[in-house]
Design an enzyme around this catalytic site. Structure first.
Site, PDB file in Angstrom:
ATOM      1  N   ASP A   8       0.811  -1.226   0.000  1.00  0.00           N
ATOM      2  CA  ASP A   8       0.000   0.000   0.000  1.00  0.00           C
ATOM      3  C   ASP A   8       0.839   1.269   0.000  1.00  0.00           C
ATOM      4  O   ASP A   8       0.429   2.296   0.533  1.00  0.00           O
ATOM      5  CB  ASP A   8      -0.962   0.027   1.215  1.00  0.00           C
ATOM      6  CG  ASP A   8      -1.804  -1.227   1.286  1.00  0.00           C
ATOM      7  OD1 ASP A   8      -2.238  -1.688   0.221  1.00  0.00           O
ATOM      8  OD2 ASP A   8      -2.015  -1.739   2.393  1.00  0.00           O
ATOM      9  N   LYS A  11       2.218   2.177  -5.032  1.00  0.00           N
ATOM     10  CA  LYS A  11       2.985   1.687  -6.187  1.00  0.00           C
ATOM     11  C   LYS A  11       2.219   1.831  -7.494  1.00  0.00           C
ATOM     12  O   LYS A  11       2.816   2.100  -8.537  1.00  0.00           O
ATOM     13  CB  LYS A  11       3.368   0.205  -5.990  1.00  0.00           C
ATOM     14  CG  LYS A  11       4.285  -0.021  -4.812  1.00  0.00           C
ATOM     15  CD  LYS A  11       4.648  -1.475  -4.666  1.00  0.00           C
ATOM     16  CE  LYS A  11       3.503  -2.381  -4.296  1.00  0.00           C
ATOM     17  NZ  LYS A  11       2.926  -2.122  -2.970  1.00  0.00           N
ATOM     18  N   ASN A  33      -4.377 -10.505  -4.508  1.00  0.00           N
ATOM     19  CA  ASN A  33      -4.279  -9.861  -3.184  1.00  0.00           C
ATOM     20  C   ASN A  33      -3.867  -8.397  -3.320  1.00  0.00           C
ATOM     21  O   ASN A  33      -4.118  -7.587  -2.445  1.00  0.00           O
ATOM     22  CB  ASN A  33      -3.298 -10.607  -2.260  1.00  0.00           C
ATOM     23  CG  ASN A  33      -1.960 -10.928  -2.902  1.00  0.00           C
ATOM     24  OD1 ASN A  33      -1.786 -10.759  -4.101  1.00  0.00           O
ATOM     25  ND2 ASN A  33      -1.024 -11.405  -2.109  1.00  0.00           N
ATOM     26  N   GLY A  35      -3.858  -4.534  -4.682  1.00  0.00           N
ATOM     27  CA  GLY A  35      -4.910  -3.597  -5.071  1.00  0.00           C
ATOM     28  C   GLY A  35      -4.257  -2.284  -5.429  1.00  0.00           C
ATOM     29  O   GLY A  35      -3.856  -1.535  -4.553  1.00  0.00           O
ATOM     30  N   HIS A  36      -4.046  -2.054  -6.700  1.00  0.00           N
ATOM     31  CA  HIS A  36      -3.371  -0.833  -7.127  1.00  0.00           C
ATOM     32  C   HIS A  36      -4.399   0.191  -7.599  1.00  0.00           C
ATOM     33  O   HIS A  36      -5.121  -0.044  -8.564  1.00  0.00           O
ATOM     34  CB  HIS A  36      -2.365  -1.147  -8.245  1.00  0.00           C
ATOM     35  CG  HIS A  36      -1.180  -1.915  -7.758  1.00  0.00           C
ATOM     36  ND1 HIS A  36      -0.267  -2.505  -8.580  1.00  0.00           N
ATOM     37  CD2 HIS A  36      -0.756  -2.167  -6.500  1.00  0.00           C
ATOM     38  CE1 HIS A  36       0.666  -3.099  -7.852  1.00  0.00           C
ATOM     39  NE2 HIS A  36       0.385  -2.911  -6.583  1.00  0.00           N
ATOM     40  N   THR A  37      -4.471   1.299  -6.899  1.00  0.00           N
ATOM     41  CA  THR A  37      -5.457   2.329  -7.234  1.00  0.00           C
ATOM     42  C   THR A  37      -4.787   3.392  -8.101  1.00  0.00           C
ATOM     43  O   THR A  37      -3.742   3.918  -7.741  1.00  0.00           O
ATOM     44  CB  THR A  37      -5.990   2.984  -5.941  1.00  0.00           C
ATOM     45  OG1 THR A  37      -6.428   1.949  -5.075  1.00  0.00           O
ATOM     46  CG2 THR A  37      -7.137   3.937  -6.229  1.00  0.00           C
ATOM     47  N   GLN A 218       2.605  -5.936  -3.074  1.00  0.00           N
ATOM     48  CA  GLN A 218       2.864  -5.993  -1.627  1.00  0.00           C
ATOM     49  C   GLN A 218       4.154  -5.207  -1.304  1.00  0.00           C
ATOM     50  O   GLN A 218       4.498  -4.301  -2.041  1.00  0.00           O
ATOM     51  CB  GLN A 218       2.936  -7.431  -1.116  1.00  0.00           C
ATOM     52  CG  GLN A 218       1.588  -8.171  -1.141  1.00  0.00           C
ATOM     53  CD  GLN A 218       1.238  -8.772  -2.484  1.00  0.00           C
ATOM     54  OE1 GLN A 218       2.072  -9.391  -3.116  1.00  0.00           O
ATOM     55  NE2 GLN A 218       0.024  -8.594  -2.927  1.00  0.00           N
ATOM     56  N   GLY A 296     -10.967  -3.393   1.723  1.00  0.00           N
ATOM     57  CA  GLY A 296     -11.649  -2.290   2.403  1.00  0.00           C
ATOM     58  C   GLY A 296     -11.298  -2.203   3.884  1.00  0.00           C
ATOM     59  O   GLY A 296     -11.829  -1.362   4.607  1.00  0.00           O
ATOM     60  N   ARG A 299      -6.484   0.445   7.598  1.00  0.00           N
ATOM     61  CA  ARG A 299      -5.049   0.187   7.794  1.00  0.00           C
ATOM     62  C   ARG A 299      -4.587   0.818   9.098  1.00  0.00           C
ATOM     63  O   ARG A 299      -5.057   1.899   9.460  1.00  0.00           O
ATOM     64  CB  ARG A 299      -4.249   0.784   6.641  1.00  0.00           C
ATOM     65  CG  ARG A 299      -4.599   0.185   5.300  1.00  0.00           C
ATOM     66  CD  ARG A 299      -3.884   0.910   4.159  1.00  0.00           C
ATOM     67  NE  ARG A 299      -4.301   0.388   2.874  1.00  0.00           N
ATOM     68  CZ  ARG A 299      -4.409   1.125   1.764  1.00  0.00           C
ATOM     69  NH1 ARG A 299      -4.122   2.409   1.777  1.00  0.00           N
ATOM     70  NH2 ARG A 299      -4.801   0.566   0.631  1.00  0.00           N
ATOM     71  N   SER A 407       5.495  11.999  -4.578  1.00  0.00           N
ATOM     72  CA  SER A 407       4.108  12.176  -5.007  1.00  0.00           C
ATOM     73  C   SER A 407       3.357  13.018  -3.973  1.00  0.00           C
ATOM     74  O   SER A 407       3.498  12.825  -2.765  1.00  0.00           O
ATOM     75  CB  SER A 407       3.491  10.810  -5.269  1.00  0.00           C
ATOM     76  OG  SER A 407       2.240  10.715  -4.699  1.00  0.00           O
TER      77      SER A 407
HETATM   78  P1  IMP Z   1      -2.179 -12.792   1.611  1.00  0.00           P
HETATM   79  O1  IMP Z   1      -1.194 -12.249   0.652  1.00  0.00           O
HETATM   80  O2  IMP Z   1      -3.605 -12.569   1.190  1.00  0.00           O
HETATM   81  O3  IMP Z   1      -1.918 -14.230   1.963  1.00  0.00           O
HETATM   82  O4  IMP Z   1      -2.020 -11.981   2.989  1.00  0.00           O
HETATM   83  C1  IMP Z   1      -0.851 -12.047   3.777  1.00  0.00           C
HETATM   84  C2  IMP Z   1      -0.554 -10.708   4.414  1.00  0.00           C
HETATM   85  O5  IMP Z   1      -0.171  -9.785   3.399  1.00  0.00           O
HETATM   86  C3  IMP Z   1      -1.732 -10.055   5.139  1.00  0.00           C
HETATM   87  O6  IMP Z   1      -1.230  -9.296   6.229  1.00  0.00           O
HETATM   88  C4  IMP Z   1      -2.306  -9.116   4.096  1.00  0.00           C
HETATM   89  O7  IMP Z   1      -3.012  -8.042   4.682  1.00  0.00           O
HETATM   90  C5  IMP Z   1      -1.026  -8.649   3.441  1.00  0.00           C
HETATM   91  N1  IMP Z   1      -1.212  -8.196   2.059  1.00  0.00           N
HETATM   92  C6  IMP Z   1      -1.367  -8.956   0.955  1.00  0.00           C
HETATM   93  N2  IMP Z   1      -1.497  -8.203  -0.141  1.00  0.00           N
HETATM   94  C7  IMP Z   1      -1.404  -6.932   0.264  1.00  0.00           C
HETATM   95  C8  IMP Z   1      -1.416  -5.681  -0.419  1.00  0.00           C
HETATM   96  O8  IMP Z   1      -1.539  -5.582  -1.643  1.00  0.00           O
HETATM   97  N3  IMP Z   1      -1.278  -4.572   0.366  1.00  0.00           N
HETATM   98  C9  IMP Z   1      -1.110  -4.641   1.706  1.00  0.00           C
HETATM   99  N4  IMP Z   1      -1.082  -5.778   2.378  1.00  0.00           N
HETATM  100  C10 IMP Z   1      -1.219  -6.909   1.674  1.00  0.00           C
END
Ligand code: IMP
Length: 418
Positions: A8, A11, A33, A35-37, A218, A296, A299, A407
């Site tokens: 988050d 990126k 997993n 989420g790029h906004t 991530q 959602g 954080r 930014s």
């Molecule tokens: P997973 O990747 O869904 O298995 O989650 C493992 C850990 O990585 C958890 O703490 C998630 O909240 C975190 N996580 C996974 N993807 C993201 C992301 O894109 N941004 C922030 N945290 C992430």
């Protein structure tokens, strides 16, 4: 380009800007997993698997072998982009060697999390179970989909294993399994049409004088090896994985940009040494709109952690730093940076391997004056107020990495190139 905190970091926006000068944009790890906004004009796009480069007409985007492709979610995203007028013709390729994530991986993810002693707080997107199958050498790759009989038997075997595991945990999801299985197989025909050898495409582009952007998801502190294990994701998020996850050698990579937010956030469980108290957390969450783009979830927020930034610079071999969301700090009168940690054994300056100890460290802060004026109109470093420049200089110095981008807002124009 890699994240240098707990994900988050913003990126998506940095990729969106860097993508302008490249021929290919490649995701190399993770799955839905992420989420790029990205904001294009007044329109917001949230991308989970398809690289944000897709929002630049004519750029080609690849999903490398290191990605676990959630097949149903992928086509949801694909169709949504198409319906919003993005031309996708010939613009997306998926590695033949990438593993396919199936709906039962999501069910397993949720059930495993319920059962786990230490709850990771996963995104529930099936990431752990999909990588488990890959590492167990039982996974299904895109190349397996060329043969429909083979694809069907691999999907059935994977579903069968998942079902057994779920049954052993006392849950029953049999009905859903059958329809998921058929939609997976139906969509696999579409996926085959996009299959490519990503490593070969990348090398051809480089040899032809083109430029390639490898886009991490991530962040470093969520890396399976270098992060705050076990509170991590199931892939390597760091720069070396950009080579293994896309099919090229490490010597092809000449620039590594690390993205850090001007403060720190974390979603999911695990320690956050510089976490704010409840009132300040609430304030920063509102100022920075700190809610997960994928889930959602709110954080947790904290001050900038230079111990982590320095560690990230080292494990990624950063050549430059991009600092995002500087404008979120505009109204604060004092701003702190953690420069080291106090532990029962003494002061440490290196990010510790023992995650359980990390939960107990007391950050040692340096406090700098805030600037208390808007920065969102700044377009050059000289436009920034002196205390903001001082803050960035200190981050650069502590992270031991030259600053390259800043930014100051969500729009494409709100990026300062240094
Ligand atoms: P997973 O990747 O869904 O298995 O989650 C493992 C850990 O990585 C958890 O703490 C998630 O909240 C975190 N996580 C996974 N993807 C993201 C992301 O894109 N941004 C922030 N945290 C992430």
């Amino acid at each position: 380009m890699v994240g240098c905190q707990w994900g988050d970091e913003g990126k998506g926006k940095i990729v969106d800007v860097l993508a302008e000068d490249v021929n290919l944009v490649v995701r190399y790890q993770g799955g839905a997993n992420a989420g790029h906004t990205v904001h294009v004009g007044d329109t917001e796009f949230v991308l989970h698997q398809i690289p944000s480069g897709i929002l630049h007409p004519e750029k080609r985007c690849l999903l490398g072998n290191g990605v676990v492709i959630d097949i149903l979610e992928f086509f949801k995203e694909y169709d949504d982009l198409y319906n919003r007028g993005i031309d996708l013709d010939g613009r997306i390729g998926v590695s033949e060697r990438a593993h396919v994530l199936m709906p039962h991986h999501l069910i397993l993810d949720r059930i495993s999390e319920d059962e786990a002693k230490y709850k990771i707080g996963t995104t529930g997107r099936g990431i752990g179970p999909a990588y488990q199958e890959k590492v167990s050498r039982m996974g299904m790759r895109v190349a397996d989909l060329y043969n429909s009989k083979r694809a069907r038997s691999l999907v059935e075997e994977s579903a069968q294993r998942a079902q057994e595991k779920i049954a052993s945990l006392g849950a029953d999801v049999e009905k859903q399994f059958d329809s998921d299985l058929e939609s997976t197989l139906a969509n696999s025909k579409r996926l085959v049409e996009l299959a490519t050898d990503t490593g070969l495409e990348i090398i051809d582009a480089i040899r032809g004088g083109g430029r390639v952007l490898l886009e991490g998801a991530q962040g470093t502190a969520l890396d399976l090896d270098h992060g705050t294990y076990p509170f991590v994701t199931s892939s390597n998020t760091t720069a070396a994985a950009a080579a293994t996850g896309s099919g090229i050698g490490p010597t092809e990579i000449d620039t590594v940009i690390g993205v850090v937010k001007a403060y720190t956030t974390r979603v999911g469980n695990g320690p956050l040494p510089t976490a704010f108290d409840a009132a300040m957390n609430e304030k920063m969450r509102t100022l920075g709109n700190e809610f997960g783009a994928t889930t959602g979830r709110p954080r947790r927020c904290g001050w900038f952690d230079a111990v982590l930034a320095r560690y990230s610079a080292r494990v990624n071999g950063l050549t430059g730093l991009a600092v995002t969301k500087l404008d979120v700090l505009d109204t604060l009168s004092d701003i702190s940076i953690a420069t080291s940690y106090r532990t029962p054994e003494g002061i440490i300056e290196e990010f510790p391997a023992n995650t359980w100890d990390l939960g107990d460290v007391e950050p040692i802060y340096e406090t700098l004056p805030g600037w208390c004026e808007p920065t969102n109109g700044a377009r050059t470093i000289g436009d920034l107020p002196a205390p903001a420049r001082q803050y960035l200089d200190r981050i650069e110095e502590l992270a031991d990495t030259p600053l390259r981008m800043i930014s100051v807002g969500t729009r494409r124009s709100q990026i300062i190139m240094v």
